[in-house]
Design a protein around this motif. Structure first.
Motif, mmCIF file in Angstrom:
data_model
loop_
_atom_site.group_PDB
_atom_site.id
_atom_site.type_symbol
_atom_site.label_atom_id
_atom_site.label_comp_id
_atom_site.label_asym_id
_atom_site.label_seq_id
_atom_site.Cartn_x
_atom_site.Cartn_y
_atom_site.Cartn_z
ATOM 1 N N GLY A 1 -28.560 4.052 -12.651
ATOM 2 C CA GLY A 1 -28.630 3.068 -11.568
ATOM 3 C C GLY A 1 -27.400 2.175 -11.458
ATOM 4 N N VAL A 2 -26.438 2.357 -12.345
ATOM 5 C CA VAL A 2 -25.222 1.536 -12.283
ATOM 6 C C VAL A 2 -24.093 2.382 -11.720
ATOM 7 C CG1 VAL A 2 -23.499 0.276 -13.655
ATOM 8 C CG2 VAL A 2 -25.931 0.156 -14.279
ATOM 9 N N SER A 3 -23.451 1.897 -10.666
ATOM 10 C CA SER A 3 -22.272 2.601 -10.180
ATOM 11 C C SER A 3 -21.068 1.681 -10.277
ATOM 12 C CB SER A 3 -22.470 3.081 -8.745
ATOM 13 O OG SER A 3 -22.134 2.047 -7.855
ATOM 14 N N MET A 4 -19.914 2.246 -10.316
ATOM 15 C CA MET A 4 -18.680 1.458 -10.402
ATOM 16 C C MET A 4 -17.820 1.756 -9.173
ATOM 17 S SD MET A 4 -18.213 -0.679 -12.988
ATOM 18 C CE MET A 4 -19.861 -1.361 -13.039
ATOM 19 N N ASP A 5 -18.459 1.737 -8.008
ATOM 20 C CA ASP A 5 -17.775 2.064 -6.748
ATOM 21 C C ASP A 5 -16.677 1.062 -6.405
ATOM 22 O OD1 ASP A 5 -19.644 4.088 -6.404
ATOM 23 O OD2 ASP A 5 -21.015 2.767 -5.308
ATOM 24 N N TYR A 6 -16.921 -0.204 -6.696
ATOM 25 C CA TYR A 6 -16.014 -1.239 -6.208
ATOM 26 C C TYR A 6 -15.314 -1.997 -7.322
ATOM 27 C CZ TYR A 6 -18.685 -0.378 -1.993
ATOM 28 O OH TYR A 6 -19.296 0.224 -0.938
ATOM 29 N N LEU A 7 -14.033 -2.171 -7.102
ATOM 30 C CA LEU A 7 -13.230 -3.006 -7.979
ATOM 31 C C LEU A 7 -12.639 -4.070 -7.068
ATOM 32 C CD1 LEU A 7 -12.562 -2.967 -10.954
ATOM 33 C CD2 LEU A 7 -10.581 -1.545 -10.459
ATOM 34 N N SER A 8 -13.290 -5.250 -7.089
ATOM 35 C CA SER A 8 -12.909 -6.336 -6.180
ATOM 36 C C SER A 8 -11.880 -7.210 -6.882
ATOM 37 C CB SER A 8 -14.167 -7.142 -5.811
ATOM 38 O OG SER A 8 -13.839 -8.331 -5.131
ATOM 39 N N MET A 9 -10.620 -6.969 -6.566
ATOM 40 C CA MET A 9 -9.560 -7.795 -7.151
ATOM 41 C C MET A 9 -8.369 -7.807 -6.219
ATOM 42 S SD MET A 9 -8.559 -5.404 -10.455
ATOM 43 C CE MET A 9 -7.592 -3.888 -10.283
ATOM 44 N N GLY A 10 -7.724 -8.964 -6.145
ATOM 45 C CA GLY A 10 -6.587 -9.134 -5.254
ATOM 46 C C GLY A 10 -6.885 -10.160 -4.182
ATOM 47 N N MET A 11 -6.026 -11.196 -4.124
ATOM 48 C CA MET A 11 -6.117 -12.266 -3.129
ATOM 49 C C MET A 11 -4.736 -12.393 -2.476
ATOM 50 S SD MET A 11 -8.384 -14.682 -5.747
ATOM 51 C CE MET A 11 -8.063 -16.208 -4.902
ATOM 52 N N SER A 12 -4.563 -13.398 -1.631
ATOM 53 C CA SER A 12 -3.285 -13.501 -0.915
ATOM 54 C C SER A 12 -2.084 -13.436 -1.857
ATOM 55 C CB SER A 12 -3.222 -14.804 -0.112
ATOM 56 O OG SER A 12 -4.196 -14.771 0.908
ATOM 57 N N ASN A 13 -2.211 -14.104 -2.972
ATOM 58 C CA ASN A 13 -1.084 -14.231 -3.907
ATOM 59 C C ASN A 13 -0.746 -12.931 -4.653
ATOM 60 O OD1 ASN A 13 0.834 -15.777 -5.578
ATOM 61 N ND2 ASN A 13 -0.641 -15.454 -7.229
ATOM 62 N N MET B 1 0.828 -1.200 0.000
ATOM 63 C CA MET B 1 0.000 0.000 0.000
ATOM 64 C C MET B 1 0.864 1.251 0.000
ATOM 65 S SD MET B 1 -3.321 -0.695 2.262
ATOM 66 C CE MET B 1 -3.966 -2.350 2.488
ATOM 67 N N ILE B 2 1.997 1.178 0.619
ATOM 68 C CA ILE B 2 2.906 2.323 0.593
ATOM 69 C C ILE B 2 3.399 2.519 -0.836
ATOM 70 C CG2 ILE B 2 5.183 3.131 1.338
ATOM 71 C CD1 ILE B 2 4.486 1.645 4.033
ATOM 72 N N LYS B 3 3.745 1.420 -1.471
ATOM 73 C CA LYS B 3 4.253 1.471 -2.831
ATOM 74 C C LYS B 3 3.234 2.073 -3.806
ATOM 75 C CE LYS B 3 6.715 -1.479 -6.054
ATOM 76 N NZ LYS B 3 6.801 -2.877 -6.471
ATOM 77 N N SER B 4 1.983 1.770 -3.580
ATOM 78 C CA SER B 4 0.966 2.267 -4.491
ATOM 79 C C SER B 4 0.696 3.749 -4.258
ATOM 80 C CB SER B 4 -0.330 1.484 -4.320
ATOM 81 O OG SER B 4 -0.952 1.836 -3.106
ATOM 82 N N GLU C 1 -1.965 -1.762 -6.436
ATOM 83 C CA GLU C 1 -1.212 -0.824 -7.287
ATOM 84 C C GLU C 1 -1.969 -0.508 -8.569
ATOM 85 O OE1 GLU C 1 3.102 -2.554 -5.921
ATOM 86 O OE2 GLU C 1 2.855 -2.087 -8.033
ATOM 87 N N GLU C 2 -2.741 -1.476 -9.035
ATOM 88 C CA GLU C 2 -3.475 -1.284 -10.293
ATOM 89 C C GLU C 2 -4.903 -0.792 -10.075
ATOM 90 O OE1 GLU C 2 -2.022 -1.184 -13.092
ATOM 91 O OE2 GLU C 2 -0.098 -2.030 -12.450
ATOM 92 N N GLY C 3 -5.215 -0.361 -8.863
ATOM 93 C CA GLY C 3 -6.487 0.321 -8.669
ATOM 94 C C GLY C 3 -7.570 -0.432 -7.929
ATOM 95 N N SER C 4 -7.252 -1.591 -7.392
ATOM 96 C CA SER C 4 -8.268 -2.305 -6.605
ATOM 97 C C SER C 4 -8.660 -1.488 -5.376
ATOM 98 C CB SER C 4 -7.700 -3.649 -6.134
ATOM 99 O OG SER C 4 -8.564 -4.212 -5.158
ATOM 100 N N ASN C 5 -9.937 -1.539 -5.011
ATOM 101 C CA ASN C 5 -10.305 -0.939 -3.724
ATOM 102 C C ASN C 5 -11.059 -1.930 -2.830
ATOM 103 O OD1 ASN C 5 -12.830 -0.968 -4.875
ATOM 104 N ND2 ASN C 5 -13.103 1.247 -4.893
ATOM 105 N N MET C 6 -10.981 -3.215 -3.208
ATOM 106 C CA MET C 6 -11.587 -4.258 -2.386
ATOM 107 C C MET C 6 -10.770 -5.535 -2.600
ATOM 108 S SD MET C 6 -15.619 -5.275 -2.396
ATOM 109 C CE MET C 6 -16.304 -4.045 -1.311
ATOM 110 N N VAL C 7 -10.090 -5.975 -1.556
ATOM 111 C CA VAL C 7 -9.290 -7.199 -1.694
ATOM 112 C C VAL C 7 -9.920 -8.319 -0.873
ATOM 113 C CG1 VAL C 7 -7.097 -6.072 -2.263
ATOM 114 C CG2 VAL C 7 -7.696 -6.433 0.139
#
Ligand SMILES: *Cc1c(COP(=O)(O)O)cnc(C)c1O
Length: 212
Positions: free
Chosen positions: A175-187, A1-4, A194-200
């Motif tokens: 009625g469509v929002s793009m609030d969440y970008l759910s991407m990123g797991m332990s690996n 998170m610091i890097k991003s 870094e690429e813009g996820s806001n939900m891991v």
């Protein structure tokens, strides 16, 4: 998170608790976890019956249409909308319960055979097809990246989803929002952020290896 270079509170952590027992989930809640992710409806239901509103439940796994009725109103966000028949059922059950269900569209960016989700090029048509369902609300996109150490490949996957989200935003569907970008797991969560996820969605890095 610091890097991003992004503030920590911009990224929401979903602690993935599949196979994790209630005792350990309670410990995680005591340690500050506010959202948990489950991939099976029966496990989500069982845990919801014990924990209720102590924590927010996220349905992150493949959702069978005939199981929708069991989790409607219990899952705060469904990450795995990937077909019209499921959208229809979610809408129907939400109407019956007088609620609006928040969903993410699952995208199989890397087009892996083994994974569910729409292809990138099909997502716009899909959204246009489900706009008529007024009791579901599209809140963003989700992907499961390939399990690999290939950082360039992972970055490409995350970047594609980010770009798709920007494209959808630009179309201003009602009625469509793009609030969440759910991407990123332990690996891969660092790259995803870094690429813009806001939900891991992180399981094994928090709870250790799963025992099935
Ligand atoms: C299991 C699972 C995760 C968490 O995986 P980890 O590698 O344990 O962090 C995230 N998303 C989905 C959809 C999952 O099924």
């Amino acid at each position: 998170m610091i890097k991003s270079g992004r503030a920590g509170d911009e990224v929401q952590l979903i602690a993935v608790t599949k196979t994790v027992d209630i005792h350990r989930i309670n410990e995680a809640i005591a340690a500050g976890i506010t959202s948990i992710g489950e991939n099976r409806t029966n496990e989500l239901e069982e845990k919801y019956n014990v924990l209720g509103n102590k924590v927010d439940f996220h349905m992150i796994g493949h959702l069978q249409t005939n199981k929708v009725k069991n989790i409607i109103g219990k899952a705060k966000l469904i990450h795995s909308l990937d077909r019209i028949s499921l959208a229809k059922e979610l809408d129907k059950r939400s109407k019956r319960n007088n609620i609006i269900t928040d969903v993410l569209i699952q995208v199989n960016v890397a087009e892996e055979e083994s994974k569910f989700g729409l292809r990138v090029n099909d997502v716009l048509y899909f959204i246009e097809d489900i706009l008529e369902f007024t009791n579901i609300r599209i809140r963003g996109l989700m992907t499961i990246a390939p399990y690999t150490d290939d950082k360039a490949l992972l970055r490409n996957v995350f970047r594609s989803l980010y770009k798709l989200r920007e494209d959808i935003k630009g179309r201003k569907y009602e009625g469509v929002s793009m609030d969440y970008l759910s991407m990123g797991m332990s690996n891969d969560f660092e790259l995803a952020i870094e690429e813009g996820s806001n939900m891991v969605r992180i399981g094994s890095s928090i709870f250790g290896k799963r025992n099935y």
